[in-house]
Design a protein around this motif. Structure first.
Motif, PDB file in Angstrom:
ATOM      1  N   ALA A 138     -53.836 -40.220  34.380  1.00  0.00           N
ATOM      2  CA  ALA A 138     -54.126 -41.284  35.343  1.00  0.00           C
ATOM      3  C   ALA A 138     -55.561 -41.191  35.844  1.00  0.00           C
ATOM      4  O   ALA A 138     -56.283 -42.196  35.902  1.00  0.00           O
ATOM      5  CB  ALA A 138     -53.149 -41.215  36.516  1.00  0.00           C
ATOM      6  N   GLU A 166     -61.516 -31.731  38.854  1.00  0.00           N
ATOM      7  CA  GLU A 166     -60.319 -31.232  38.156  1.00  0.00           C
ATOM      8  C   GLU A 166     -60.238 -29.713  38.295  1.00  0.00           C
ATOM      9  O   GLU A 166     -61.184 -28.991  38.013  1.00  0.00           O
ATOM     10  CB  GLU A 166     -60.353 -31.665  36.689  1.00  0.00           C
ATOM     11  CG  GLU A 166     -59.372 -30.960  35.760  1.00  0.00           C
ATOM     12  CD  GLU A 166     -57.894 -31.170  36.106  1.00  0.00           C
ATOM     13  OE1 GLU A 166     -57.483 -32.328  36.323  1.00  0.00           O
ATOM     14  OE2 GLU A 166     -57.164 -30.150  36.171  1.00  0.00           O
ATOM     15  N   GLY A 193     -44.371 -40.717  24.453  1.00  0.00           N
ATOM     16  CA  GLY A 193     -44.151 -42.028  23.866  1.00  0.00           C
ATOM     17  C   GLY A 193     -44.936 -43.063  24.652  1.00  0.00           C
ATOM     18  O   GLY A 193     -44.728 -43.246  25.841  1.00  0.00           O
ATOM     19  N   ARG A 210     -50.446 -35.494  24.372  1.00  0.00           N
ATOM     20  CA  ARG A 210     -51.064 -35.669  25.681  1.00  0.00           C
ATOM     21  C   ARG A 210     -52.518 -35.197  25.645  1.00  0.00           C
ATOM     22  O   ARG A 210     -53.416 -35.857  26.164  1.00  0.00           O
ATOM     23  CB  ARG A 210     -50.281 -34.862  26.722  1.00  0.00           C
ATOM     24  CG  ARG A 210     -50.806 -35.034  28.131  1.00  0.00           C
ATOM     25  CD  ARG A 210     -50.137 -34.066  29.091  1.00  0.00           C
ATOM     26  NE  ARG A 210     -50.573 -34.271  30.463  1.00  0.00           N
ATOM     27  CZ  ARG A 210     -51.751 -33.918  30.934  1.00  0.00           C
ATOM     28  NH1 ARG A 210     -52.640 -33.349  30.144  1.00  0.00           N
ATOM     29  NH2 ARG A 210     -52.069 -34.152  32.203  1.00  0.00           N
ATOM     30  N   VAL A 237     -59.059 -29.110  44.560  1.00  0.00           N
ATOM     31  CA  VAL A 237     -59.117 -29.741  45.877  1.00  0.00           C
ATOM     32  C   VAL A 237     -58.150 -29.024  46.816  1.00  0.00           C
ATOM     33  O   VAL A 237     -56.971 -28.854  46.500  1.00  0.00           O
ATOM     34  CB  VAL A 237     -58.775 -31.242  45.788  1.00  0.00           C
ATOM     35  CG1 VAL A 237     -58.548 -31.837  47.171  1.00  0.00           C
ATOM     36  CG2 VAL A 237     -59.907 -31.974  45.078  1.00  0.00           C
ATOM     37  N   ASP A 267     -48.476 -39.930  38.822  1.00  0.00           N
ATOM     38  CA  ASP A 267     -47.397 -39.057  39.302  1.00  0.00           C
ATOM     39  C   ASP A 267     -47.574 -38.662  40.767  1.00  0.00           C
ATOM     40  O   ASP A 267     -46.589 -38.377  41.449  1.00  0.00           O
ATOM     41  CB  ASP A 267     -47.321 -37.778  38.456  1.00  0.00           C
ATOM     42  CG  ASP A 267     -46.531 -37.986  37.164  1.00  0.00           C
ATOM     43  OD1 ASP A 267     -46.268 -39.153  36.817  1.00  0.00           O
ATOM     44  OD2 ASP A 267     -46.187 -36.983  36.511  1.00  0.00           O
ATOM     45  N   MET A 295     -46.212 -41.928  32.129  1.00  0.00           N
ATOM     46  CA  MET A 295     -47.608 -42.182  31.806  1.00  0.00           C
ATOM     47  C   MET A 295     -47.857 -43.686  31.672  1.00  0.00           C
ATOM     48  O   MET A 295     -48.900 -44.185  32.087  1.00  0.00           O
ATOM     49  CB  MET A 295     -47.943 -41.446  30.509  1.00  0.00           C
ATOM     50  CG  MET A 295     -49.276 -41.757  29.907  1.00  0.00           C
ATOM     51  SD  MET A 295     -49.134 -42.988  28.573  1.00  0.00           S
ATOM     52  CE  MET A 295     -48.295 -42.074  27.311  1.00  0.00           C
ATOM     53  N   ASN A 296     -46.886 -44.397  31.124  1.00  0.00           N
ATOM     54  CA  ASN A 296     -47.039 -45.855  31.015  1.00  0.00           C
ATOM     55  C   ASN A 296     -47.224 -46.487  32.390  1.00  0.00           C
ATOM     56  O   ASN A 296     -48.085 -47.348  32.584  1.00  0.00           O
ATOM     57  CB  ASN A 296     -45.810 -46.450  30.331  1.00  0.00           C
ATOM     58  CG  ASN A 296     -45.857 -46.251  28.830  1.00  0.00           C
ATOM     59  OD1 ASN A 296     -46.555 -46.967  28.134  1.00  0.00           O
ATOM     60  ND2 ASN A 296     -45.143 -45.252  28.338  1.00  0.00           N
TER      61      ASN A 296
END
Ligand SMILES: Cc1cc2nc3c(=O)[nH]c(=O)nc-3n(C[C@H](O)[C@H](O)[C@H](O)COP(=O)(O)OP(=O)(O)OC[C@H]3O[C@@H](n4cnc5c(N)ncnc54)[C@H](O)[C@@H]3O)c2cc1C
Ligand SMILES: Cc1cc2nc3c(=O)[nH]c(=O)nc-3n(C[C@H](O)[C@H](O)[C@H](O)COP(=O)(O)OP(=O)(O)OC[C@H]3O[C@@H](n4cnc5c(N)ncnc54)[C@H](O)[C@@H]3O)c2cc1C
Lengths: 450, 450
Positions: free
Chosen positions: B12, B31, B51, B106, B130, B303, B316-317
């Protein structure tokens, strides 16, 4: 001797410590705040009063404290509903002499429990904030002006309220269920002082309710003849706490929505503007207990395990019932502490989950339905049936408030009754409609005749 | 120029950074992990395949990356169901040529997005965790080997996954709703290697499912001809991860429940015992966004805002669709960032709430119903109707997977269809029962005659 550490000397923690001490445990209570018996605390603190119903009364009787508390409580025999037109309506709680609630200052109740616990040998450490929990020990770490201390124990009880540090610590890296919801309404407290003649300004031996879509007030009596009112309003909007920020806005709002409060509370506007607004949370979580090896463990109870909205007046009652149920589970599993904790959670959690839902529903009921004619009709039918069949027909409110039938069973029973009541009401409504139809037919034929 | 800080360079976060850069924002991504392009990371990391369905494809097309990704993906045209007796059953996904899923690692997808983001001028800071968020700034504080840094921005995006630090920080002292639930089942991954002849050991262009009450396996193909299987089992019990702790127990369990896997994965037992078990969480939270003054703000997506169980293959979609919807909201409110964030949450949250429920339901469906004759009959009727009326009758799975109809609308539409299908099935069942009755009457009269 079994060592117990109780986190939180609030209502649940101090009562739990009494039960444990009576059972022969060596008990230490760790509390973030200072000793509430310190001179000046009672006057300055944010202490409010609570409605104590059957469940709390039973627990207090078990530890022999109920009668001693009588002078600190005011019995409430029903509800006085204040309508927007200024008129009052009285709804009795029930039919039996013992169907009363008792209003008590949280502070006074808490001090009575702490005194009793100390009599039983419980040790209190004030100003000790728990910052970490080791579930494997178990042990808890406190921070106080004297520094950091680790307290090991056989049994750790997290009775540290809705924002429980023990709960958060147990959840670290665990598969913990947590449902946390805040109501979009908050609350402020107002004192309804005694009248200038030294007498109460309104009926003292009752719970007072001002229902409404725009706001809701509930007031409990105090032994000195004053009452403490809790004003529930939306946080946002012009009629919410955010919008009620000037003298004139507050005055206009109360004059329109709760007209008689301006007479009952002469300095209402000043009190309202001076107080902070507090929020209301529902917490459901799972698991409540974590075993440590096969002889020790940690468990949550009270608001730490199940904070509910206060609209059924059951938060403290449920917390006290927890203590009583836990005590019975410890008795039933004398050499198996993890087993006792598992039995406690199994026996108790389904019922407090139901209470959470009922407390949400009662928010809607108090806001709207207390005024709706259909609701009042149903409520009346409910009470009439209860009077006719006192044992076999008991309204939900009565089951929750005046009995110790577990919450889940109370709901199941009320649902069965509700289905019957629905048929009864439907039949009555059908009869009424038929009557209406007959009358209008008669009127029509009369007109045709005349 | 608007400054954006994105927390998390996962799927995302990296896609969001591309959209923002294309919109002319100055973007920095923070990150916790190291750069996934570091040599050795792809091989050692816990990368699995996903998928990718219509929603992700549309977003990737918007940023012009879909076609470039083709060589890294394997199309899946339907489901191969592995039954306990070793037999296989193929269920096509749909009727149209474009009703395919794409299986992708992924890792490969993430690297493609990071490469694209860098091309657009996005700056990545690896190894930056973070630890704090100031909602009023907004700003975030990172800890890295180089020390602590505060990063201020106009827009902060929390794309730091299901256990989002940004979400936890925003919730401090706020009235945040949080629903967090873990499934009582966890998962481990197994690699189905290519055969000794260098060819796939089973149909490559499909999703593979081993349904069952005792366990569930889902496998996606990889471009090299191997497949990655995810084994879902209860955590507890003899047939759960806790009980499957020896060579013989694992072998016996798979031989009994998923017999053909022992041929597909020659070193199944070794792989199974070597892997850690992971857990599955559903997160629903509110609010997603917090304005800071009237020009800045923070928002969650992916998420961090809505973790769902993976049983609809939509996590993920949905995260990618979030990025696309946010981009459109930013376009619609060019001079009002808080307005854009509010519009985003309003447009999006109701639909991901529905997805969370659907993903729970699909767990039950994958476990049980894929094998039930009634389910298969309904599914077949659903597909037959879809073939006959491709536009006006679309099964729920198809709506979710092969279209971008918002999840909530997809569910509403499927419910309407389901009611019809119920009547159809009832009619069919009625007819079948009538037929049965006729047959048995005939048989009986035959007997009477004979
Ligand atoms: C407006 C309102 C009206 C209510 N009315 C009623 C009513 O009429 N009837 C009723 O039955 N219930 C009522 N309740 C509910 C009732 O107040 C609570 O259920 C009850 O107080 C819960 O007791 P507790 O001991 O679990 O938690 P608390 O009373 O919150 O006590 C928790 C204690 O733990 C301490 N603590 C917290 N964190 C730490 C830490 N880290 N370390 C050490 N100590 C810590 C706190 O200082 C506190 O002393 C009402 C609640 C509200 C908000
Ligand atoms: C078993 C399984 C199968 C799945 N299958 C599918 C599928 O088939 N199809 C599908 O669409 N979805 C699937 N999903 C869901 C999908 O994996 C997720 O929805 C997706 O990865 C979410 O992306 P994200 O970027 O929001 O979160 P993540 O991918 O979790 O990325 C979050 C990033 O933030 C970083 N981060 C975290 N905390 C911090 C911090 N404090 N500071 C800085 N950085 C931080 C992390 O290191 C990570 O890089 C599956 C999930 C699982 C578990």
């Amino acid at each position: 001797m079994t060592d117990a550490v109780v986190v939180g000397a609030g209502l649940a923690g101090s009562l739990a410590s009494v039960y444990l001490a009576r059972r022969g445990f060596h008990v230490r209570v760790l509390e973030r705040r200072e000793d509430p018996r310190t001179p000046g605390v009672r006057e300055s603190g944010r202490s409010f009063n609570l409605g104590m119903s059957q469940r709390a009364a039973v627990a207090l009787r078990e530890i022999g404290l109920f009668d001693a508390l009588a002078p600190a409580t005011v019995p409430m025999r029903g509800r006085v509903v204040h309508l927007a037109d200024g008129s009052l309506r009285f709804q009795a709680y029930g039919t039996e002499e013992d169907q009363v609630l008792h209003s008590v200052l949280r502070h006074d109740l808490n001090v009575a429990l702490i005194d009793e616990a100390e009599k039983q040998g419980v040790e209190f450490r004030w100003g000790h904030k728990v910052t970490a929990v080791d579930r494997e020990g178990p042990s808890v770490t406190t921070v106080s002006p004297q520094g950091m201390v680790e307290h090991g124990a056989d049994l750790v009880i997290g009775a540290d309220g809705a924002f429980s540090a023990v709960r958060a610590q147990l959840a670290r890296g665990a598969r913990t269920t947590l449902h946390q919801e805040f109501l979009e309404w908050g609350y402020k407290e107002l004192l309804i002082p005694v009248g200038e003649d030294g007498r109460p300004r309104t009926e003292l031996r009752a719970l007072h309710v001002w229902p409404g879509d725009d706001g809701l007030i509930v007031a409990h009596p105090n032994v000195d003849g004053s009452l403490t009112a809790t004003v529930f309003l939306p946080f946002e909007g012009p009629g919410g706490f955010a919008g009620l920020d000037t003298h004139s806005r507050v005055r206009d709002f109360f004059a329109r929505v709760f007209p008689d409060t301006l007479t009952l509370v002469p300095d209402l506007v000043e009190q309202f503007l001076a107080r902070d607004v507090a929020s209301l949370v529902t917490i459901r979580t799972e698991p409540w207990h974590v075993p440590a090896g096969d002889r020790r463990g940690t468990v949550l109870l009270g608001d730490a395990a199940h904070a509910v909205y206060p609209f059924f007046g059951q938060g403290m009652n449920a917390a006290f019932e927890d203590c009583s149920v836990l005590d019975r589970c410890l008795a039933a599993h004398p050499h198996d502490l993890p087993g006792a904790l598992a039995a406690f959670e199994k026996a108790r959690r389904p019922h407090t989950d139901v209470l959470a839902e009922l407390s949400k529903r009662n928010f809607v009921e108090l806001r709207d339905k207390v005024r709706s004619p259909l609701f009042l009709a149903r409520k009346k039918a409910d009470l009439v049936l209860h009077r006719a069949f006192p044992r076999s027909w008991v309204p939900l409110y009565t089951l929750i408030t005046h009995t110790t039938v577990p919450y889940g069973e109370a709901l199941a029973r009320a649902r069965r009754q509700d289905r019957l009541l629905g048929s009864v009401t439907a039949a009555l409504t059908g009869a009424a409609l038929a009557g209406l139809a007959r009358r209008s037919r008669r009127r029509r034929s009369a007109r045709q005749v005349g």
